[in-house]
Design an enzyme around this catalytic site. Structure first.
Site, PDB file in Angstrom:
ATOM      1  N   TRP A 462     -33.215  10.913 -10.614  1.00 42.60           N
ATOM      2  CA  TRP A 462     -33.239  12.375 -10.648  1.00 42.60           C
ATOM      3  C   TRP A 462     -32.183  12.985 -11.568  1.00 42.60           C
ATOM      4  CZ3 TRP A 462     -33.054   9.127  -6.488  1.00 42.60           C
ATOM      5  CH2 TRP A 462     -34.241   8.980  -5.771  1.00 42.60           C
ATOM      6  N   ASP A 463     -31.496  12.176 -12.371  1.00 38.56           N
ATOM      7  CA  ASP A 463     -30.426  12.671 -13.244  1.00 38.56           C
ATOM      8  C   ASP A 463     -29.289  13.284 -12.424  1.00 38.56           C
ATOM      9  OD1 ASP A 463     -29.002  13.323 -15.526  1.00 38.56           O
ATOM     10  OD2 ASP A 463     -30.125  15.158 -15.903  1.00 38.56           O
ATOM     11  N   MET A 464     -28.936  12.630 -11.334  1.00 41.24           N
ATOM     12  CA  MET A 464     -27.851  13.118 -10.495  1.00 41.24           C
ATOM     13  C   MET A 464     -26.528  12.448 -10.892  1.00 41.24           C
ATOM     14  SD  MET A 464     -28.988  15.470  -8.609  1.00 41.24           S
ATOM     15  CE  MET A 464     -30.531  16.160  -8.032  1.00 41.24           C
ATOM     16  N   LYS A 490     -23.920  16.639  -7.878  1.00 42.90           N
ATOM     17  CA  LYS A 490     -25.058  17.518  -8.156  1.00 42.90           C
ATOM     18  C   LYS A 490     -25.910  17.753  -6.915  1.00 42.90           C
ATOM     19  CE  LYS A 490     -25.908  16.692 -13.094  1.00 42.90           C
ATOM     20  NZ  LYS A 490     -26.933  16.244 -14.075  1.00 42.90           N
TER      21      LYS A 490
END
Length: 780
Positions: A462-464, A490
C-alpha cells in the site's frame, strides 16, 4: 411556469436518483436513493398536474430523508448538510406563493398556507431545528486537557539532547533527537495572540515549466549563532540575518533541470562543527546540502563557499557504486543526519517506474574529508565495510527518503525505511526486502551494523513507507526512565519503542488482515497496531459524503464497486479502496514531542485512495502515464497501478469531514487527551468561505516550553498557534501561499523569540506556489 419548472426539476432529480439508486442496490448498497427517487418522481408528477397532494408527498420525502439522515449520522452538521442541500431549499420553495397559488389556492395569506401546506411546513421546521441543533453541537472533537507540566517528569531528569543553545535550531528537528521542541518560553498562551510579522523574505526561487508536478517548498530553516540557513526547491542555499531577514549570501549548485524527477524539494540542511577545530583550517563549521542531481555538497556557513576538502572539490557523488544509473531516478530530498563526525545520508527513488531501480543504501561519510566510512545495503545488510571500486549496491531495495535521527550516547542512528518497488505488488521481493520494508532500523554509528529492526507493515502492498523522522525522548514508566523512540506512520499508528532494543514501550498487537492478493502475490496474515493510534474506523455507507445527495450517490456507486475489507485491503484488478491512503495519516512532517510533559502533538489527516492493478502485456506499453518518468507503470512487473484519491465527480472527497485534526496524547499511557478539527476550506472551495471543516496537513508541528505549538501545513493558507494543554487555537495569521513545511523558532540577538514559517506551496496538493520566508514575534 414556476410549477412546471419545479415539476420538471423533480422528475429529472427522480430519474437521476432512480438510475443511480438502482446501480447502488445492484452493487449491494443502500436502498435510500431508490426510495428517494420514487418520492421525487411522484412529487414531480403531482406538480405537473397541479395537485395539492404534491406537498403532502414532498413532506413525506423530507421527513423520511430527515429520519434516515439522523439514523445514519446523528446530528453531525457536515454529514447532514449534503443530505439537505437540495431537499431543504426545495421544501422552502414549494411553500412560496408562486407555487401555492398555482396548486388550487385562491388567496394568499393565511388561507393559502393552510390545509395541504401544514405537513410541509412541519417538515421544513423540523429540518431547520435539526440544522440549528447540529450547528451548535460538535461530535467530532475530544475536548480534554493534558496533565500540566508539573505533573510530568521533573525537569532535572529530562534529556532534551541540548548541546544546542536554547536560542538556536541546529538540525531539522532542532537536535538530532528530532523532537521539534524548543526550550524557549517567551511566547505563551496568554500573549501569543499579540504575535506580529517582523520580516518577510522572498527567495526568488519560483516554479519553472520544466519542474515535475510534485515541486514543493518544505524546508525547515536552521538557526546557528546569528544566521538562518535555508534551501529552496532548486537547491539554492541562502543565509539570512536572523534578526532582520536580510540576505547575507546565496549559493547556487547549478542543478540542471530534468523531466525524469518525480519530486523537486529541499526539506532542509544539516550542520556540523568540529569539537576540536584545527588552527587555520577552513570550514571548521559546515552545512551539508543534498541536491536533486544526487550530490552531497559541503558549504562554509560563514561565506557560502564550497568546502574544497570535502569529497571531490566540496561534493560527494551519490551515484557512485549505484546500480541502474538513470539521471533523475535517485536523489535526496531530506537533510542527512550528522553524528559522531559522520554525515549519514539516504535517498529517494522514483516510485514504481520499474523493478530495476537504484539502491536504497544508507551511507556514512567522514564530515571533514567526505571519505566513505560505511554503507548499509538492505539487500546485503551484513557487509557494511565501504564497497569496493567497481562493485554496485543491491538494486531496488527499500530506501530512506525521509529524515533519520541519532543518539550519540547509545551510538545509534535510527533510519525510517520505505518499500521495495513496486509498492502495490510484492510477488518477487527478496528475503531481506521483506525484512526491512516499511520498518525502522537502528544502525551502529561506528560500523553501520544492524542493531535492531521494527517493522510497521508486513509485506507492504500500500506504499505505507515509514515517512517521518523518529523522535527520541526519554519516557517515565513504572520501571523508571526509558530512552524511547516515537515513530508516526502513514497508517495512523504512533509506535513508542525502547530505542536501545526496538521493543515496544506502549503495547503493540498483531491483528488479522484481509487476504486475497493479486496473482503471484500474497497478503500478510496479520498486521501490527500500536496502543497509540489514529487509525480511522472502517468506512461504512453512512460515512460517504458529497456536496449534494447526487454526488454522494455517485460516491456510493464507487464505494460499492471497489473491493474494501478495511485497512490493508489488498490492491486488486477490480480496484481496491485504501483507507487511510498513501498520503498518510502522518507523512514526512512527523510529530512534535514535549520531553517535560511527556506528550506528543500531532496533526492526523484522513483521505482515502483507490488502487487498481492493470495487467501488463509487455514491458514497453504505458498504461497509466503519459510522459516521463512513467510513474506507476512498474515495468518488469505483471501489473501497472492506477492510484487516485477517492473523490466524487466534482472533486470533493467521498469521505465525510473532518479530514484533519490536531491531537495531544500522553506518551506514558497512550491516551489521547484532546482532538480538535483543524483548518478551513477557504482556499479549496469554489467560493472562499472559511468553514471550519478540518482539512489535511502536510508538514509538521513545532512545540515550545512556553506551552504553545505552531503548525502551518494545512491546505488553507494560515500559520496557527495552539495551547498545548487543550489544543485550542489561540492565534492565526494569513500566509501568501501554501505553508506545507514545518515551522521553527529561535531567539534573535535582540532577545526576541521568533517563529519562522515558509510558504511556498505544494504541487501535488495544488496549493498556491510562493517563495516566502516569514518571521513573527511579540511586539518590542
Amino acid at each position: 411556469m414556476a410549477v412546471t419548472i419545479s415539476a420538471i426539476l423533480c422528475i429529472i432529480l427522480g430519474l437521476v436518483l432512480a438510475v443511480g439508486g438502482w446501480r447502488v442496490i445492484d452493487l449491494g448498497g443502500t436502498w435510500y436513493f431508490a426510495v428517494l427517487a420514487v418520492g421525487f418522481l411522484l412529487t414531480g408528477a403531482l406538480l405537473w398536474i397541479r395537485r395539492r397532494a404534491a406537498l403532502w408527498v414532498y413532506a413525506l420525502v423530507m421527513l423520511g430523508a430527515l429520519g434516515w439522515a439522523i439514523y445514519e449520522v446523528g446530528f453531525d452538521w457536515w454529514q447532514l448538510a449534503p443530505r439537505a442541500s437540495i431537499i431543504g431549499p426545495l421544501g422552502l420553495w414549494f411553500l412560496t406563493p408562486w407555487i401555492a397559488q398555482r396548486l388550487g389556492w385562491q388567496h394568499f395569506g393565511a388561507r393559502a398556507w393552510g390545509g395541504s401546506a401544514i405537513p410541509l411546513m412541519i417538515a421544513v421546521a423540523l429540518w431547520g431545528a435539526t440544522a440549528l441543533h447540529a450547528l451548535t453541537s460538535d461530535s467530532s472533537d475530544i475536548k480534554g486537557m493534558l496533565p500540566p507540566p508539573l505533573a510530568a517528569a521533573p525537569a532535572a531528569e529530562v534529556n532534551t539532547a541540548d548541546n544546542v543553545p536554547a536560542s538556536d535550531w541546529h538540525a531539522y528537528g532542532r537536535t538530532q533527537h528530532g523532537m521539534r521542541y524548543s526550550p524557549l518560553a517567551q511566547i505563551t498562551p496568554s500573549n501569543v495572540e499579540r504575535l506580529e510579522k517582523v520580516w518577510h523574505y522572498h527567495t526568488g526561487d519560483m516554479r519553472r515549466p520544466s519542474d515535475p508536478n510534485e515541486t514543493t517548498y518544505e524546508v525547515t530553516p536552521l538557526k546557528i549563532d546569528d544566521s538562518l540557513f535555508i534551501c529552496t526547491p532548486h537547491n539554492f542555499v541562502i543565509a539570512l540575518d536572523a534578526e532582520t531577514g536580510e540576505e547575507r549570501w546565496r549559493f547556487d549548485p547549478q542543478v540542471p533541470d530534468s523531466t525524469n524527477r518525480q519530486h523537486l524539494t529541499c526539506r532542509g540542511l544539516s550542520y556540523h562543527t568540529s569539537e576540536t577545530p584545527a588552527e587555520g583550517q577552513a570550514c571548521q563549521q559546515r552545512l551539508f546540502m543534498p541536491t536533486a542531481d544526487a550530490r552531497l555538497i559541503a558549504l562554509d556557513p560563514e561565506t557560502g563557499k564550497v568546502c574544497e576538502s570535502f569529497g571531490e572539490n566540496g561534493a560527494v557523488n551519490l551515484w557512485k557504486n549505484m546500480p541502474n544509473v538513470t539521471e533523475g531516478f535517485y536523489y535526496s530530498t531530506s537533510p542527512p543526519v550528522v553524528a559522531n563526525d559522520l554525515v549519514i545520508v539516504g535517498g529517494a527513488v522514483n516510485d514504481n517506474v520499474s523493478t530495476t531501480e537504484p539502491s536504497g543504501v544508507i551511507r556514512a561519510y567522514d564530515a571533514i574529508t567526505g571519505e566513505l566510512k560505511w554503507n548499509w545495503d538492505p539487500g546485503n545488510p551484513e557487509q557494511t565495510a565501504p564497497i569496493a571500486p567497481g562493485e554496485t549496491y543491491s538494486e531496488s531495495t527499500p530506501n530512506s527518503w525521509s529524515i533519520s535521527s541519532a543518539d550519540e550516547e547509545l551510538g545509534l542512528v535510527f533510519v525510517p525505511l520505505g518499500n521495495q518497488v513496486p509498492d502495490q505488488w510484492g510477488g518477487n521481493r527478496s528475503e531481506n526486502s521483506e525484512r526491512f520494508s516499511s520498518s525502522i532500523v537502528a544502525l551502529d554509528l561506528e560500523t553501520g551494523q544492524l542493531r535492531w529492526v521494527f517493522q510497521t507493515v508486513h509485506h507492504d502492498l500500500w506504499d505505507m513507507d515509514v515517512p517521518a523522522q523518529p523522535s527520541l525522548v526519554d519516557i517515565q514508566t513504572e520501571s523508571g526512565m526509558v530512552p524511547a523512540l516515537v515513530q508516526p506512520t502513514k497508517q495512523g499508528d504512533i509506535y513508542v519503542l525502547d530505542r536501545r532494543t526496538g521493543e515496544p514501550v506502549l503495547p503493540v498487537r498483531e491483528v488479522p488482515a484481509p487476504q486475497g492478493a493479486a496473482k503471484g502475490d500474497y497478503a500478510a496474515a496479520t498486521q501490527p497496531v500500536s496502543a497509540l493510534s489514529y487509525e480511522p474506523p472502517k468506512l461504512q455507507d453512512s460515512d460517504l459524503w458529497g456536496a449534494t445527495f447526487i454526488d454522494q450517490m455517485m460516491c456510493h456507486i464507487q464505494f460499492n464497486s471497489l473491493r474494501y475489507e478495511g485497512r490493508y485491503t489488498p490492491p486488486s484488478i477490480q480496484g481496491s479502496l485504501v483507507y487511510p491512503g498513501n498520503f498518510g495519516v502522518f507523512n514526512w512532517g512527523g510529530v512534535a514531542v514535549d520531553p517535560v510533559r511527556q506528550m506528543v502533538f500531532s496533526a492526523p489527516s484522513y483521505l482515502a485512495f483507490t488502487s487498481t492493478l492493470i495487467p501488463r502485456e509487455n514491458d514497453e506499453k504505458a498504461y497509466v502515464s503519459n510522459s516521463e518518468p512513467h510513474l506507476n507503470e512498474n515495468f518488469g512487473a505483471p501489473f501497472a497501478v492506477d492510484l487516485k484519491p477517492f473523490v466524487s465527480p466534482v472533486g470533493l472527497p467521498c469521505t465525510a469531514p473532518p479530514w484533519g485534526y490536531v491531537a495531544g496524547a500522553d506518551l506514558r499511557t497512550g491516551k489521547t487527551h484532546w482532538l480538535r478539527k483543524n483548518g478551513t476550506v477557504r482556499d479549496r472551495a469554489p467560493v472562499p468561505l472559511p468553514f471550519e471543516m478540518g482539512v489535511p496537513s502536510l508538514g509538521g508541528p513545532v512545540i515550545t516550553a512556553g506551552g504553545v505549538a505552531f503548525l502551518s501545513s494545512t491546505l488553507d493558507y494560515y500559520v496557527r498557534a495552539y495551547d498545548v494543554t487543550t489544543g485550542k487555537q489561540l492565534w492565526r495569521a494569513r500566509l501568501p501561499a501554501g505553508g506545507q513545511a514545518t515551522p521553527m523558532t529561535y531567539q534573535s540577538r535582540s532577545g526576541r523569540q521568533m517563529v519562522v514559517v515558509v510558504a511556498g506551496g505544494h504541487g501535488s496538493l495544488g496549493t498556491k506556489a510562493g517563495d516566502s520566508v516569514i518571521a513573527y514575534a511579540l511586539p518590542r
